[in-house]
Design an enzyme around this catalytic site. Structure first.
Site, PDB file in Angstrom:
ATOM      1  N   ASP A  44       0.839  -1.202   0.000  1.00 21.53           N
ATOM      2  CA  ASP A  44       0.000   0.000   0.000  1.00 21.53           C
ATOM      3  C   ASP A  44       0.875   1.253   0.000  1.00 21.53           C
ATOM      4  OD1 ASP A  44      -2.958   1.060   0.752  1.00 21.53           O
ATOM      5  OD2 ASP A  44      -1.450   2.266   1.778  1.00 21.53           O
ATOM      6  N   TYR A  49       2.923   9.756  -0.581  1.00 27.04           N
ATOM      7  CA  TYR A  49       4.002   9.191   0.239  1.00 27.04           C
ATOM      8  C   TYR A  49       5.375   9.397  -0.422  1.00 27.04           C
ATOM      9  CZ  TYR A  49       0.139   6.534   2.417  1.00 27.04           C
ATOM     10  OH  TYR A  49      -1.038   6.144   3.021  1.00 27.04           O
ATOM     11  N   LYS A  74      -2.680   5.812  -4.359  1.00 26.68           N
ATOM     12  CA  LYS A  74      -3.797   6.729  -4.077  1.00 26.68           C
ATOM     13  C   LYS A  74      -3.604   8.072  -4.760  1.00 26.68           C
ATOM     14  CE  LYS A  74      -3.776   4.671   0.542  1.00 26.68           C
ATOM     15  NZ  LYS A  74      -2.350   4.520   0.881  1.00 26.68           N
ATOM     16  N   HIS A 107      -7.601   9.361  -2.116  1.00 26.50           N
ATOM     17  CA  HIS A 107      -6.953   9.375  -0.798  1.00 26.50           C
ATOM     18  C   HIS A 107      -7.780  10.079   0.274  1.00 26.50           C
ATOM     19  CE1 HIS A 107      -2.617   9.317   0.988  1.00 26.50           C
ATOM     20  NE2 HIS A 107      -3.501   9.130   1.935  1.00 26.50           N
TER      21      HIS A 107
HETATM   22  N1  LIG Z   1      -5.406   6.283   3.656  1.00 27.59           N
HETATM   23  C1  LIG Z   1      -4.830   7.023   4.575  1.00 27.59           C
HETATM   24  O1  LIG Z   1      -5.160   8.211   4.775  1.00 27.59           O
HETATM   25  C2  LIG Z   1      -3.748   6.424   5.403  1.00 27.59           C
HETATM   26  C3  LIG Z   1      -3.302   7.088   6.570  1.00 27.59           C
HETATM   27  C4  LIG Z   1      -2.292   6.486   7.324  1.00 27.59           C
HETATM   28  C5  LIG Z   1      -1.774   5.265   6.925  1.00 27.59           C
HETATM   29  N2  LIG Z   1      -2.215   4.649   5.778  1.00 27.59           N
HETATM   30  C6  LIG Z   1      -1.661   3.342   5.335  1.00 27.59           C
HETATM   31  O2  LIG Z   1      -1.725   2.414   6.415  1.00 27.59           O
HETATM   32  C7  LIG Z   1      -0.412   1.930   6.711  1.00 27.59           C
HETATM   33  C8  LIG Z   1      -0.273   1.625   8.181  1.00 27.59           C
HETATM   34  O3  LIG Z   1      -0.556   2.762   8.971  1.00 27.59           O
HETATM   35  P1  LIG Z   1       0.581   3.664   9.662  1.00 27.59           P
HETATM   36  O4  LIG Z   1       1.860   3.452   8.967  1.00 27.59           O
HETATM   37  O5  LIG Z   1       0.065   5.032   9.743  1.00 27.59           O
HETATM   38  O6  LIG Z   1       0.669   3.151  11.153  1.00 27.59           O
HETATM   39  P2  LIG Z   1       0.695   1.735  11.928  1.00 27.59           P
HETATM   40  O7  LIG Z   1       0.907   0.613  10.962  1.00 27.59           O
HETATM   41  O8  LIG Z   1      -0.481   1.715  12.825  1.00 27.59           O
HETATM   42  O9  LIG Z   1       1.952   1.909  12.865  1.00 27.59           O
HETATM   43  C9  LIG Z   1       3.239   2.027  12.386  1.00 27.59           C
HETATM   44  C10 LIG Z   1       4.152   2.304  13.583  1.00 27.59           C
HETATM   45  O10 LIG Z   1       4.206   1.166  14.444  1.00 27.59           O
HETATM   46  C11 LIG Z   1       5.542   0.688  14.557  1.00 27.59           C
HETATM   47  N3  LIG Z   1       5.465  -0.782  14.527  1.00 27.59           N
HETATM   48  C12 LIG Z   1       5.163  -1.559  13.468  1.00 27.59           C
HETATM   49  N4  LIG Z   1       5.114  -2.854  13.817  1.00 27.59           N
HETATM   50  C13 LIG Z   1       5.410  -2.903  15.145  1.00 27.59           C
HETATM   51  C14 LIG Z   1       5.503  -3.965  16.074  1.00 27.59           C
HETATM   52  N5  LIG Z   1       5.289  -5.221  15.703  1.00 27.59           N
HETATM   53  N6  LIG Z   1       5.824  -3.646  17.362  1.00 27.59           N
HETATM   54  C15 LIG Z   1       6.035  -2.349  17.734  1.00 27.59           C
HETATM   55  N7  LIG Z   1       5.953  -1.305  16.892  1.00 27.59           N
HETATM   56  C16 LIG Z   1       5.622  -1.582  15.603  1.00 27.59           C
HETATM   57  C17 LIG Z   1       6.283   1.284  13.385  1.00 27.59           C
HETATM   58  O11 LIG Z   1       7.643   1.546  13.697  1.00 27.59           O
HETATM   59  P3  LIG Z   1       8.872   0.941  12.819  1.00 27.59           P
HETATM   60  O12 LIG Z   1       8.615   1.280  11.359  1.00 27.59           O
HETATM   61  O13 LIG Z   1      10.062   1.626  13.402  1.00 27.59           O
HETATM   62  O14 LIG Z   1       8.846  -0.537  13.063  1.00 27.59           O
HETATM   63  C18 LIG Z   1       5.563   2.608  13.182  1.00 27.59           C
HETATM   64  O15 LIG Z   1       6.067   3.576  14.081  1.00 27.59           O
HETATM   65  C19 LIG Z   1       0.480   3.064   6.205  1.00 27.59           C
HETATM   66  O16 LIG Z   1       1.820   2.685   6.064  1.00 27.59           O
HETATM   67  C20 LIG Z   1      -0.208   3.443   4.918  1.00 27.59           C
HETATM   68  O17 LIG Z   1       0.109   2.508   3.898  1.00 27.59           O
HETATM   69  C21 LIG Z   1      -3.190   5.218   5.025  1.00 27.59           C
END
Ligand SMILES: NC(=O)c1ccc[n+]([C@@H]2O[C@H](COP(=O)([O-])OP(=O)(O)OC[C@H]3O[C@@H](n4cnc5c(N)ncnc54)[C@H](OP(=O)(O)O)[C@@H]3O)[C@@H](O)[C@H]2O)c1
Length: 283
Positions: A44, A49, A74, A107
């Site tokens: 994704d 990004y 997106k 998005h």
């Molecule tokens: N459509 C939208 O508006 C939107 C908005 C936000 C996100 N997204 C998508 O959703 C994806 C996921 O959401 P997100 O990146 O915002 O946040 P998330 O996946 O909820 O959290 C990521 C955070 O958690 C840490 N982490 C990951 N696995 C871990 C584990 N097993 N134990 C402890 N910490 C852990 C990561 O650090 P490290 O990288 O240092 O491990 C990072 O700081 C995004 O990458 C993106 O593709 C979409």
């Protein structure tokens, strides 16, 4: 890998890998490569990004057949509208180095989304995108898009995690035949989620981590998640959720954590509508 079937028959992996906030191209490429090596088959990204190119490189470098990788990108707000969407899609595809995209999402629910949707319906009919959908749309915005267009979204990607469980949105999406996808499954670590007592006790019982319990809980709710990590051990940890099952009583207690509000911001907040609407030059 287990798959969900979208409303147009396209299969989408039930667990994927997100690359938000990984602007460094080398780091993004290395992380996606590692994710594909571990077994993830859904990546994704988004024009906003600024790492579509790195995602494309990693897919090619991985040697995994293109047909086995489900790629989502997106459309950013500044590219909303019929003509601009067509051009933005071409730019994304060029950066990704792909001929066909698996899923193209609007998005944010801002700007001329109806113009964008008409362009996306054409991209779908032309076979350039296999599925089209939206992100951050509240149910009323999804309904507005459905009522005024021929093709309904295949997916709505919305903030969904233990502190914002989106039960009502899920019900609406299910009734509408739209797949619910979670972004921010860990709330990006907010509210000390990785130290949460309730989730910790469930994790201990299963010999799993809190991250794995959260992803398993989403999976058992039928929600596709796309956790992000740039760390090799966490990329593997987050994929290792297919060998255990949460019990019915555990599924029933996790809802007690729901605050029913965003841990980030409300997409209906006028300040955010303005701020995101004015973010230019990022795609
Ligand atoms: N459509 C939208 O508006 C939107 C908005 C936000 C996100 N997204 C998508 O959703 C994806 C996921 O959401 P997100 O990146 O915002 O946040 P998330 O996946 O909820 O959290 C990521 C955070 O958690 C840490 N982490 C990951 N696995 C871990 C584990 N097993 N134990 C402890 N910490 C852990 C990561 O650090 P490290 O990288 O240092 O491990 C990072 O700081 C995004 O990458 C993106 O593709 C979409």
């Amino acid at each position: 890998m287990q798959y969900a079937v979208l409303n147009n028959g396209v299969e989408m992996p039930l667990l994927g890998f997100g690359v938000f906030q990984v602007p460094d191209q080398a780091e993004c490429q290395r992380s996606v490569l590692e994710a594909l090596r571990v077994g993830y088959r859904l990546i994704d990204t988004a024009a906003a990004y600024q790492n579509e190119q790195a995602v494309g490189h990693a897919i090619r470098e991985s040697g995994v057949p293109r047909s086995e990788v489900f790629v989502t990108t997106k459309l950013w707000v500044e590219d909303a509208g019929y003509e601009k969407t067509k051009r933005a899609f071409d730019r994304s595809m060029q950066r990704l180095g792909l001929d066909v995209l698996d899923l193209y999402l609007i998005h944010q629910p801002y700007g001329d989304v109806h113009g964008s949707w008409r362009a996306m319906q054409e991209l779908l009919r032309e076979g350039r995108a296999r599925a089209i959908g939206v992100s951050n749309f509240h149910p009323d915005r999804v309904m507005d898009l459905m009522v005024h267009n021929e093709i309904k979204p295949a997916v709505n990607q919305i903030e969904t995690h233990p502190f914002h469980q989106q039960v009502e949105a899920q019900q609406f999406l299910r009734e509408s035949g739209i797949l619910h996808q979670s972004w921010g499954p860990f709330a990006e670590g907010k509210r000390d989620i990785f130290k949460n007592e309730l989730l910790g006790s469930i994790a201990t019982r299963h010999g799993k981590t809190i991250a794995q319990v959260i992803l398993r809980w989403l999976l058992q709710r039928g929600i596709v998640s796309i956790p992000k990590s740039v760390r090799k051990e966490r990329i593997a940890e987050n994929f290792d959720i297919f060998d255990f099952e949460l019990r019915a009583d555990e599924m029933l207690i996790i809802p007690s954590l729901d605050t029913k509000t965003s841990s980030f911001f409300d997409h209906r907040d006028p300040k955010m509508v303005k701020r995101l609407g004015e973010m230019k030059g990022i795609t």
